[in-house]
Design an enzyme around this catalytic site. Structure first.
Site, PDB file in Angstrom:
ATOM      1  CB  CYS A   1      -7.202 -23.655 -36.030  1.00 29.89           C
ATOM      2  SG  CYS A   1      -8.292 -22.334 -36.600  1.00 29.89           S
TER       3      CYS A   1
ATOM      4  CG  HIS B   1      -5.907 -19.667 -31.954  1.00 33.00           C
ATOM      5  ND1 HIS B   1      -5.185 -20.713 -32.487  1.00 33.00           N
ATOM      6  CD2 HIS B   1      -7.078 -19.640 -32.634  1.00 33.00           C
ATOM      7  CE1 HIS B   1      -5.886 -21.271 -33.466  1.00 33.00           C
ATOM      8  NE2 HIS B   1      -7.045 -20.654 -33.568  1.00 33.00           N
ATOM      9  CD  GLU B   2     -10.395 -18.351 -30.804  1.00 37.34           C
ATOM     10  OE1 GLU B   2     -10.962 -17.937 -31.833  1.00 37.34           O
ATOM     11  OE2 GLU B   2     -10.058 -19.533 -30.665  1.00 37.34           O
TER      12      GLU B   2
ATOM     13  CG  HIS C   1      -9.313 -16.924 -35.869  1.00 41.70           C
ATOM     14  ND1 HIS C   1      -9.158 -17.538 -37.087  1.00 41.70           N
ATOM     15  CD2 HIS C   1      -9.215 -17.912 -34.946  1.00 41.70           C
ATOM     16  CE1 HIS C   1      -8.968 -18.847 -36.904  1.00 41.70           C
ATOM     17  NE2 HIS C   1      -8.996 -19.097 -35.616  1.00 41.70           N
TER      18      HIS C   1
HETATM   19 NI    NI Z   1      -8.733 -21.000 -34.812  1.00 44.17          NI
END
Ligand code: NI
Length: 207
Positions: free
Chosen positions: A102, A146-147, A150
């Site tokens: 990341c 993953h995004e 966030h």
């Molecule tokens: Ni990330």
């Protein structure tokens, strides 16, 4: 266009629940500039994804892209995705476990072995404020999970915490140790992407 600063773990913005973006806000010059700058920042890192909170904008927006490279000419590409207010529907709940990095967790390369769903649909609004729908699997599904995390204030550390406590297997490593001890020779795309990301000591699956 400009390359933006990517904030690191511990910055409060990474823990916030990012705000939805109204369609009327998407088409403003300010938001269009932000999108262009985020794409440039992701490509420069290089990374395969970047979420708005990582550049201190607490809004529900991320960009993602995975292209074949000299090292991986046969890798299946994920063409540029710019998506606001993404919603993920899991299409295959099989766990796909692999290492990821990341851009907001130690640029020098702290990696985690993270479980993600094998196949997902993602829906939201594109940069023209029109609906966008994509179905993605394997590494590409990993990127968008993953995004989207966030945008909910979730970093991959949060996804490995329980397994870290159980100590059944190593789930966190510096990038050097990941390549030395855990990298396999399997030709699956996640591993090759991880390999490539290592070359620059910076990658994001999202990252
Ligand atoms: Ni990330």
């Amino acid at each position: 266009m400009a390359i933006l600063d990517v904030v690191q773990i511990g910055h409060p913005v990474l823990w916030e629940h990012a705000k939805e973006v109204d369609a009327s806000e998407i088409v403003t010059p300010e938001t269009q500039q932000l999108v262009a700058d985020m794409v440039e920042t992701m490509r420069a890192a290089p990374g395969v994804g970047l979420a708005a909170p990582q550049v201190t904008k607490s809004i529900r927006l991320f960009v993602g892209e995975a292209l074949p490279s000299k090292r991986r000419p046969d890798a299946s590409p994920m063409e540029l995705l710019v998506i606001f207010n993404p919603v993920i529907t899991v299409l295959d709940r099989t766990w796909n476990e692999d290492w990821e990095g990341c851009l907001s967790i130690d640029r020098s390369g702290m990696w985690g072995k993270v479980k993600r769903y094998q196949r997902v649909r993602i829906e939201g609004l594109g940069p023209d404020a029109q609906p966008v729908v994509r179905e993605l699997e394997d590494f590409h599904a990993r990127i968008v999970q993953h995004e989207t995390d966030h945008l909910d204030g979730i970093l991959f550390f949060d996804r490995i915490y329980e397994r870290l406590k159980k100590r059944e297997q190593p789930v966190i490593a510096s990038f050097d140790n990941y390549t030395h001890f855990y990298r396999t020779n399997k030709a699956d795309q996640s591993s090759t992407m991880a390999t490539e990301a290592s070359d620059t000591q910076a990658a994001d699956t999202e990252h």
